[in-house]
Design an enzyme around this catalytic site. Structure first.
Site, PDB file in Angstrom:
ATOM      1  N   GLU A  81      -1.967   8.191   0.437  1.00 57.02           N
ATOM      2  CA  GLU A  81      -2.294   7.014   1.255  1.00 57.02           C
ATOM      3  C   GLU A  81      -0.974   6.352   1.585  1.00 57.02           C
ATOM      4  O   GLU A  81      -0.184   6.062   0.681  1.00 57.02           O
ATOM      5  CB  GLU A  81      -3.234   6.073   0.503  1.00 57.02           C
ATOM      6  CG  GLU A  81      -4.579   6.716   0.124  1.00 57.02           C
ATOM      7  CD  GLU A  81      -5.318   7.357   1.280  1.00 57.02           C
ATOM      8  OE1 GLU A  81      -5.186   6.905   2.435  1.00 57.02           O
ATOM      9  OE2 GLU A  81      -6.024   8.366   1.053  1.00 57.02           O
ATOM     10  N   CYS A 123      -0.404  -2.603   2.357  1.00 57.35           N
ATOM     11  CA  CYS A 123      -0.504  -1.585   3.407  1.00 57.35           C
ATOM     12  C   CYS A 123      -1.488  -2.028   4.476  1.00 57.35           C
ATOM     13  O   CYS A 123      -1.408  -1.647   5.629  1.00 57.35           O
ATOM     14  CB  CYS A 123      -0.942  -0.267   2.793  1.00 57.35           C
ATOM     15  SG  CYS A 123      -2.402  -0.451   1.780  1.00 57.35           S
TER      16      CYS A 123
HETATM   17  P1  NAD Z   1       7.998   4.093  -1.192  1.00 56.98           P
HETATM   18  O1  NAD Z   1       7.577   5.196  -0.306  1.00 56.98           O
HETATM   19  O2  NAD Z   1       9.377   3.580  -1.075  1.00 56.98           O
HETATM   20  O3  NAD Z   1       7.839   4.546  -2.726  1.00 56.98           O
HETATM   21  C1  NAD Z   1       6.614   5.020  -3.222  1.00 56.98           C
HETATM   22  C2  NAD Z   1       6.883   5.935  -4.398  1.00 56.98           C
HETATM   23  O4  NAD Z   1       7.533   7.109  -3.902  1.00 56.98           O
HETATM   24  C3  NAD Z   1       7.799   5.331  -5.447  1.00 56.98           C
HETATM   25  O5  NAD Z   1       7.365   5.703  -6.731  1.00 56.98           O
HETATM   26  C4  NAD Z   1       9.139   5.964  -5.130  1.00 56.98           C
HETATM   27  O6  NAD Z   1      10.010   6.034  -6.229  1.00 56.98           O
HETATM   28  C5  NAD Z   1       8.702   7.341  -4.670  1.00 56.98           C
HETATM   29  N1  NAD Z   1       9.682   8.028  -3.810  1.00 56.98           N
HETATM   30  C6  NAD Z   1      10.589   7.480  -2.975  1.00 56.98           C
HETATM   31  N2  NAD Z   1      11.302   8.447  -2.366  1.00 56.98           N
HETATM   32  C7  NAD Z   1      10.822   9.620  -2.829  1.00 56.98           C
HETATM   33  C8  NAD Z   1      11.138  10.981  -2.587  1.00 56.98           C
HETATM   34  N3  NAD Z   1      12.106  11.323  -1.726  1.00 56.98           N
HETATM   35  N4  NAD Z   1      10.431  11.944  -3.225  1.00 56.98           N
HETATM   36  C9  NAD Z   1       9.438  11.617  -4.086  1.00 56.98           C
HETATM   37  N5  NAD Z   1       9.103  10.343  -4.362  1.00 56.98           N
HETATM   38  C10 NAD Z   1       9.779   9.364  -3.738  1.00 56.98           C
HETATM   39  O7  NAD Z   1       6.916   2.922  -1.028  1.00 56.98           O
HETATM   40  P2  NAD Z   1       6.867   1.489  -1.715  1.00 56.98           P
HETATM   41  O8  NAD Z   1       7.941   0.639  -1.106  1.00 56.98           O
HETATM   42  O9  NAD Z   1       6.777   1.585  -3.174  1.00 56.98           O
HETATM   43  O10 NAD Z   1       5.436   0.986  -1.208  1.00 56.98           O
HETATM   44  C11 NAD Z   1       5.241   0.531   0.098  1.00 56.98           C
HETATM   45  C12 NAD Z   1       4.639   1.584   0.993  1.00 56.98           C
HETATM   46  O11 NAD Z   1       3.433   2.059   0.408  1.00 56.98           O
HETATM   47  C13 NAD Z   1       4.251   1.023   2.343  1.00 56.98           C
HETATM   48  O12 NAD Z   1       4.571   1.952   3.343  1.00 56.98           O
HETATM   49  C14 NAD Z   1       2.744   0.826   2.227  1.00 56.98           C
HETATM   50  O13 NAD Z   1       2.055   0.818   3.457  1.00 56.98           O
HETATM   51  C15 NAD Z   1       2.365   1.975   1.355  1.00 56.98           C
HETATM   52  N6  NAD Z   1       1.094   1.733   0.671  1.00 56.98           N
HETATM   53  C16 NAD Z   1      -0.014   2.331   1.165  1.00 56.98           C
HETATM   54  C17 NAD Z   1      -1.255   2.105   0.582  1.00 56.98           C
HETATM   55  C18 NAD Z   1      -2.504   2.756   1.118  1.00 56.98           C
HETATM   56  O14 NAD Z   1      -3.514   2.763   0.427  1.00 56.98           O
HETATM   57  N7  NAD Z   1      -2.460   3.309   2.322  1.00 56.98           N
HETATM   58  C19 NAD Z   1      -1.346   1.255  -0.523  1.00 56.98           C
HETATM   59  C20 NAD Z   1      -0.182   0.663  -1.006  1.00 56.98           C
HETATM   60  C21 NAD Z   1       1.038   0.912  -0.407  1.00 56.98           C
END
Ligand code: NAD
Length: 543
Positions: free
Chosen positions: A293, A327
């Site tokens: 998501e 999100c």
């Molecule tokens: P992010 O993508 O920066 O990080 C999410 C996770 O991914 C973290 O644990 C991070 O360490 C990991 N990550 C980062 N780079 C990575 C890589 N190259 N390989 C593997 N893992 C990696 O997101 P965030 O800032 O923590 O959260 C915000 C984002 O999440 C927004 O885009 C938001 O819309 C989305 N979000 C979506 C939902 C939904 O249900 N659609 C819910 C909550 C948040």
């Protein structure tokens, strides 16, 4: 022995506590908050049921008070990731063999512990570590998490009961096996409940997990671990590592036993991960399940028949609660030209009453954004918009990171519907409004909404005219996975509004419903023939 066909307790959504002045919960939460702010705790990883420290300690500071340290976490390396994988694989056999009632009991117990003795702990940790006010912490870390725990048990029971038909002489059964391997959970900073549920949902169905939380949610991760331990979760079922995301993923995505990814986070990260899994597909024993998501560019559309006060309330709550870091946050809005003057006046009047500051002061509606990188990005966007002739900032725009990462609620009016802040996810307290000409065909604005952004997560329409609501439902069919009529596009409740979107917003596997749990099982169909044939010749072969 398991000689019963038991029914799990019937769940109800957890009532949201008000934290109104003089309430007991307000006093208790404030005390817990104060206590936590005055301590410096240690947060080790959790591998095979053991607290694991490394040689590298990293500080944790509240985003609203970044000079103050509330704890340290231990950053892991390759060895820790490998040990977590080994522990998950080792724990799998016993965990999947455990009868479902026992697995369910562990998570039901966790739900009741969370509703009781852990409620203020997890809320205070979420307020401090992720900068949420008391209400935002309550609806996330307490209520939504409790609901996930309780309703997932019900959904599991419903799924297990779903059995195939049988014909004369035959009994057909469906066994809902967990996936063949281990699950990798990668979780975001913004919801404590989502972080926990990305592990709970697959674990409940008999899977074991390696969990890598966001670096910016580790403070409340500690409470989740304490809670699971207190509920009796066996060692190795969920293993938590605080490791570099790329390093962790490189190891896991080349592992033969990698069976599924439960991801929530940004779109770019998810797309890159998908590509890596695709490239490595020949390394795996199975085709891994990929559930993700991701981002959103969620909209509010006001029709001329809408009530202005209702629209303004939805704009403020939808765009600025939790500093727009949901999100589902409303980050683009469409207002009819001849209603704009009065909506604008009311919106600005209300925004002037909003206070931004530390969550310990309960009169603050908004708190800090999550980290310096996010603050700098948002400030950069605001400065860019200030210089752009195609838009005007009509409210806010102030940014101050001297003590915490504070950004005022900011409203931009864009002259073009495809202005960049109408299209891109900013993930902060920035709302962009486009004023449309209501004398045009209404379908025109619906098409613009559908085509402006790559996302399709949430959206809402405000209107009294039923024909208009019906038209919007039809034309915006693929524009949002969660669509709201006369309501803000945030605040989905487990079991009531299953959550998720399509297009660049994710695989739409609907957390908070049985649909998500189905992704964590690999069913086996069993046919038993009571009277097997003894002759291969069918009657038609006879001369
Ligand atoms: P992010 O993508 O920066 O990080 C999410 C996770 O991914 C973290 O644990 C991070 O360490 C990991 N990550 C980062 N780079 C990575 C890589 N190259 N390989 C593997 N893992 C990696 O997101 P965030 O800032 O923590 O959260 C915000 C984002 O999440 C927004 O885009 C938001 O819309 C989305 N979000 C979506 C939902 C939904 O249900 N659609 C819910 C909550 C948040």
């Amino acid at each position: 022995m398991n000689n019963n066909i038991s029914k799990p307790p019937i769940p109800n959504c957890e009532p949201v506590k008000s934290y109104a002045p003089n309430s007991i919960e307000r006093a208790q939460l404030q005390e817990e908050y104060k206590k936590s702010m005055n301590k410096v705790i240690e947060i080790p990883m959790w591998i095979n049921g053991k607290h694991v420290k490394s040689k590298k300690k990293k500080p944790i500071s509240p985003p609203h008070n970044h000079k103050h340290i509330v704890g340290h976490y231990y950053e892991g390396n390759t060895t820790h990731v490998n040990n977590a994988i080994k522990a998950a694989i080792k724990a799998k056999r016993e965990w999947e063999a455990m009868c479902w009632q026992d697995r369910a009991s562990i998570f039901l117990k966790a739900a009741d512990l969370l509703a009781g003795p852990y409620r203020h702990k997890i809320n205070a940790a979420t307020m401090i570590g992720q900068s949420k006010n008391a209400f935002q912490a309550e609806i996330d870390a307490a209520c939504e998490f409790i609901d996930f725990l309780k309703f997932n048990v019900k959904f599991m029971h419903d799924i297990y009961q779903e059995q195939p038909e049988s014909s004369r002489g035959v009994w057909n059964r469906m066994e809902y096996r967990p996936l063949d391997g281990f699950i990798y959970a990668i979780t975001p900073f913004n919801f404590t409940s989502i972080a926990a549920n990305l592990c709970v949902a697959p674990a409940l169905m008999g899977n074991t997990i390696v969990w890598k939380p966001s670096d910016h949610q580790i403070y409340s991760t500690k409470i989740i671990i304490d809670l699971f331990k207190a509920a009796g979760l066996p060692d190795g079922v969920i293993n938590v590592v605080y490791t570099d995301p790329v390093l962790t993923s490189n190891i896991i995505f080349s592992h033969h036993e990698f069976a599924g990814l439960h991801f929530t986070g940004s779109t770019k990260v998810f797309k890159d991960i998908w590509q890596t899994i695709g490239k490595n597909i020949k390394s795996y024993k199975n085709y891994p399940r990929i559930v993700g998501e991701t981002g959103g560019k969620d909209f509010i559309l006001a029709h001329k028949s809408a009530d202005h006060k209702e629209v303004v309330t939805a704009l403020i709550r939808g765009a600025f609660e939790y500093q727009g870091q949901k999100c589902s946050a409303a980050s683009r809005a469409y207002i009819p030209k001849d209603r704009w003057k009065s909506i604008k006046t009311l919106l600005i009047k209300e925004l002037q009453t909003i206070q931004v500051g530390e969550p310990s002061d309960f009169s603050n509606f908004m708190n800090a954004v999550i980290h310096e990188q996010s603050f700098n990005k948002l400030k950069g966007v605001i400065n860019k918009v200030r210089k752009d002739k195609n838009a005007e900032i009509i409210f806010g725009g102030g940014c101050d990171k001297s003590s915490g990462y504070f950004i005022e609620p900011t409203v931009i009016v864009a002259k073009k519907p495809d202005f960049f802040t109408m299209k891109e996810e900013l993930f902060g307290p920035v709302l962009t409004i486009y004023i449309y000409d209501q004398s045009d065909d209404f379908e025109k604005i619906l098409n613009i909404i559908d085509e402006t952004s790559e996302y399709s997560l949430t959206g809402s329409i405000f209107a009294k005219d039923r024909q208009i609501i019906a038209q919007a439902l039809k034309s915006l069919k693929m524009s949002a996975g969660n669509f709201y009529i006369n309501d803000k596009p945030t605040g989905a409740v487990v079991s009531q509004q299953p959550f998720g979107g399509g297009r660049a917003s994710g695989t739409n596997d609907k957390a908070g419903s049985y649909l998500n749990l189905l992704r964590w099982v690999s069913p086996r169909t069993i046919k038993e023939n009571f009277v097997p044939d003894k002759d291969y010749r069918y009657p038609f072969l006879k001369k």
